[in-house]
Design a protein around this motif. Sequence first.
Motif, PDB file in Angstrom:
ATOM      1  N   THR A 156       0.853  -1.179   0.000  1.00  0.00           N
ATOM      2  CA  THR A 156       0.000   0.000   0.000  1.00  0.00           C
ATOM      3  C   THR A 156       0.894   1.235   0.000  1.00  0.00           C
ATOM      4  O   THR A 156       2.094   1.159   0.305  1.00  0.00           O
ATOM      5  N   ASP A 157       0.312   2.376  -0.330  1.00  0.00           N
ATOM      6  CA  ASP A 157       1.065   3.628  -0.274  1.00  0.00           C
ATOM      7  C   ASP A 157       1.651   3.824   1.121  1.00  0.00           C
ATOM      8  O   ASP A 157       2.802   4.245   1.260  1.00  0.00           O
ATOM      9  N   ARG A 158       0.876   3.526   2.123  1.00  0.00           N
ATOM     10  CA  ARG A 158       1.333   3.705   3.508  1.00  0.00           C
ATOM     11  C   ARG A 158       2.564   2.835   3.791  1.00  0.00           C
ATOM     12  O   ARG A 158       3.541   3.309   4.377  1.00  0.00           O
ATOM     13  N   GLU A 159       2.522   1.588   3.373  1.00  0.00           N
ATOM     14  CA  GLU A 159       3.671   0.697   3.588  1.00  0.00           C
ATOM     15  C   GLU A 159       4.896   1.207   2.836  1.00  0.00           C
ATOM     16  O   GLU A 159       6.010   1.195   3.373  1.00  0.00           O
ATOM     17  N   LEU A 160       4.698   1.640   1.592  1.00  0.00           N
ATOM     18  CA  LEU A 160       5.814   2.180   0.817  1.00  0.00           C
ATOM     19  C   LEU A 160       6.416   3.399   1.503  1.00  0.00           C
ATOM     20  O   LEU A 160       7.638   3.530   1.616  1.00  0.00           O
ATOM     21  N   LEU A 161       5.554   4.303   1.967  1.00  0.00           N
ATOM     22  CA  LEU A 161       6.039   5.517   2.609  1.00  0.00           C
ATOM     23  C   LEU A 161       6.764   5.219   3.917  1.00  0.00           C
ATOM     24  O   LEU A 161       7.777   5.852   4.227  1.00  0.00           O
ATOM     25  N   GLU A 162       6.277   4.258   4.681  1.00  0.00           N
ATOM     26  CA  GLU A 162       6.942   3.913   5.935  1.00  0.00           C
ATOM     27  C   GLU A 162       8.325   3.320   5.674  1.00  0.00           C
ATOM     28  O   GLU A 162       9.294   3.660   6.371  1.00  0.00           O
ATOM     29  N   LYS A 203      11.985   5.074   6.581  1.00  0.00           N
ATOM     30  CA  LYS A 203      13.049   4.333   7.260  1.00  0.00           C
ATOM     31  C   LYS A 203      14.366   4.502   6.499  1.00  0.00           C
ATOM     32  O   LYS A 203      15.417   4.763   7.097  1.00  0.00           O
ATOM     33  N   ALA A 204      14.323   4.365   5.184  1.00  0.00           N
ATOM     34  CA  ALA A 204      15.527   4.527   4.359  1.00  0.00           C
ATOM     35  C   ALA A 204      16.089   5.939   4.469  1.00  0.00           C
ATOM     36  O   ALA A 204      17.305   6.135   4.460  1.00  0.00           O
ATOM     37  N   ALA A 205      15.199   6.917   4.584  1.00  0.00           N
ATOM     38  CA  ALA A 205      15.617   8.314   4.670  1.00  0.00           C
ATOM     39  C   ALA A 205      16.142   8.684   6.051  1.00  0.00           C
ATOM     40  O   ALA A 205      16.647   9.789   6.243  1.00  0.00           O
ATOM     41  N   GLY A 206      16.024   7.773   6.989  1.00  0.00           N
ATOM     42  CA  GLY A 206      16.542   8.033   8.326  1.00  0.00           C
ATOM     43  C   GLY A 206      15.562   8.666   9.282  1.00  0.00           C
ATOM     44  O   GLY A 206      15.935   9.108  10.360  1.00  0.00           O
ATOM     45  N   TRP A 207      14.283   8.729   8.890  1.00  0.00           N
ATOM     46  CA  TRP A 207      13.275   9.254   9.804  1.00  0.00           C
ATOM     47  C   TRP A 207      12.979   8.159  10.826  1.00  0.00           C
ATOM     48  O   TRP A 207      12.390   7.144  10.494  1.00  0.00           O
ATOM     49  N   ASN A 208      13.407   8.363  12.022  1.00  0.00           N
ATOM     50  CA  ASN A 208      13.199   7.365  13.070  1.00  0.00           C
ATOM     51  C   ASN A 208      11.861   7.518  13.758  1.00  0.00           C
ATOM     52  O   ASN A 208      11.371   6.592  14.387  1.00  0.00           O
ATOM     53  N   ASP A 209      11.285   8.689  13.643  1.00  0.00           N
ATOM     54  CA  ASP A 209      10.031   8.964  14.334  1.00  0.00           C
ATOM     55  C   ASP A 209       9.049   9.573  13.340  1.00  0.00           C
ATOM     56  O   ASP A 209       9.350  10.590  12.716  1.00  0.00           O
ATOM     57  N   PHE A 210       7.916   8.924  13.161  1.00  0.00           N
ATOM     58  CA  PHE A 210       6.909   9.463  12.260  1.00  0.00           C
ATOM     59  C   PHE A 210       5.536   8.957  12.674  1.00  0.00           C
ATOM     60  O   PHE A 210       5.406   7.966  13.385  1.00  0.00           O
ATOM     61  N   ASP A 211       4.514   9.667  12.250  1.00  0.00           N
ATOM     62  CA  ASP A 211       3.139   9.217  12.433  1.00  0.00           C
ATOM     63  C   ASP A 211       2.322   9.769  11.273  1.00  0.00           C
ATOM     64  O   ASP A 211       2.852  10.413  10.382  1.00  0.00           O
ATOM     65  N   TRP A 212       1.040   9.499  11.269  1.00  0.00           N
ATOM     66  CA  TRP A 212       0.191   9.868  10.143  1.00  0.00           C
ATOM     67  C   TRP A 212      -0.717  11.021  10.508  1.00  0.00           C
ATOM     68  O   TRP A 212      -1.328  11.024  11.567  1.00  0.00           O
ATOM     69  N   LEU A 213      -0.813  11.992   9.606  1.00  0.00           N
ATOM     70  CA  LEU A 213      -1.736  13.102   9.778  1.00  0.00           C
ATOM     71  C   LEU A 213      -3.125  12.615   9.374  1.00  0.00           C
ATOM     72  O   LEU A 213      -3.271  11.846   8.433  1.00  0.00           O
ATOM     73  N   TYR A 269      -0.510  12.602   4.276  1.00  0.00           N
ATOM     74  CA  TYR A 269       0.863  12.966   4.607  1.00  0.00           C
ATOM     75  C   TYR A 269       1.284  12.330   5.918  1.00  0.00           C
ATOM     76  O   TYR A 269       0.475  12.147   6.820  1.00  0.00           O
ATOM     77  N   MET A 270       2.570  12.010   5.997  1.00  0.00           N
ATOM     78  CA  MET A 270       3.160  11.553   7.245  1.00  0.00           C
ATOM     79  C   MET A 270       3.691  12.772   7.977  1.00  0.00           C
ATOM     80  O   MET A 270       4.122  13.730   7.341  1.00  0.00           O
ATOM     81  N   SER A 271       3.684  12.714   9.288  1.00  0.00           N
ATOM     82  CA  SER A 271       4.445  13.675  10.083  1.00  0.00           C
ATOM     83  C   SER A 271       5.769  13.006  10.383  1.00  0.00           C
ATOM     84  O   SER A 271       5.791  11.922  10.959  1.00  0.00           O
ATOM     85  N   VAL A 272       6.862  13.634   9.960  1.00  0.00           N
ATOM     86  CA  VAL A 272       8.185  13.112  10.253  1.00  0.00           C
ATOM     87  C   VAL A 272       8.884  14.103  11.171  1.00  0.00           C
ATOM     88  O   VAL A 272       8.623  15.301  11.122  1.00  0.00           O
ATOM     89  N   LEU A 309       6.623   7.737  -7.917  1.00  0.00           N
ATOM     90  CA  LEU A 309       6.383   6.369  -7.461  1.00  0.00           C
ATOM     91  C   LEU A 309       7.645   5.523  -7.573  1.00  0.00           C
ATOM     92  O   LEU A 309       7.974   4.760  -6.660  1.00  0.00           O
ATOM     93  N   ALA A 310       8.376   5.659  -8.671  1.00  0.00           N
ATOM     94  CA  ALA A 310       9.625   4.897  -8.837  1.00  0.00           C
ATOM     95  C   ALA A 310      10.640   5.283  -7.765  1.00  0.00           C
ATOM     96  O   ALA A 310      11.331   4.425  -7.210  1.00  0.00           O
ATOM     97  N   ILE A 311      10.725   6.571  -7.429  1.00  0.00           N
ATOM     98  CA  ILE A 311      11.623   7.026  -6.359  1.00  0.00           C
ATOM     99  C   ILE A 311      11.231   6.400  -5.032  1.00  0.00           C
ATOM    100  O   ILE A 311      12.074   5.874  -4.304  1.00  0.00           O
ATOM    101  N   VAL A 312       9.941   6.432  -4.717  1.00  0.00           N
ATOM    102  CA  VAL A 312       9.475   5.874  -3.440  1.00  0.00           C
ATOM    103  C   VAL A 312       9.672   4.364  -3.407  1.00  0.00           C
ATOM    104  O   VAL A 312      10.080   3.804  -2.386  1.00  0.00           O
ATOM    105  N   ARG A 313       9.419   3.687  -4.512  1.00  0.00           N
ATOM    106  CA  ARG A 313       9.627   2.226  -4.539  1.00  0.00           C
ATOM    107  C   ARG A 313      11.104   1.876  -4.334  1.00  0.00           C
ATOM    108  O   ARG A 313      11.432   0.930  -3.628  1.00  0.00           O
TER     109      ARG A 313
END
Length: 122
Positions: free
Chosen positions: A16-22, A26-36, A41-44, A108-112
Amino acid sequence: MAAQISGKGESVTKETDRELLELAAKAAGWNDFDWLAGDGYMSVYDAQGKQSAWNPLTDDGDALRLAVKLHLCVTSFSDEQMVGYVSKGQGRNVHEAPGNDPYAATRLAIVRAAAEIGRAIP
């Protein structure tokens, strides 16, 4: 849009989009996030606790910053968008058909690609 990842010899699972974004977060180094609530959008939060809304699937700037941070190689062709990345020491590519919106396909390719990097992080 169906993604294809080359250089791996495995098929891509459909997240899902949510799984991809999470995974991308993680890859981007955001250790703390939640969902608006309700806006996709995620809150990072950075190391200092500063909050930012983040969704590289819909925001060109977020996608570009993610690509730069992860040293992704973004290439656009008339019949596909391709993003190259390195995971576990091996070069791989994500391919997306542009459909009616090559910009969305590129995001989408970037996020994947970022999600595949995040998946490899323990």
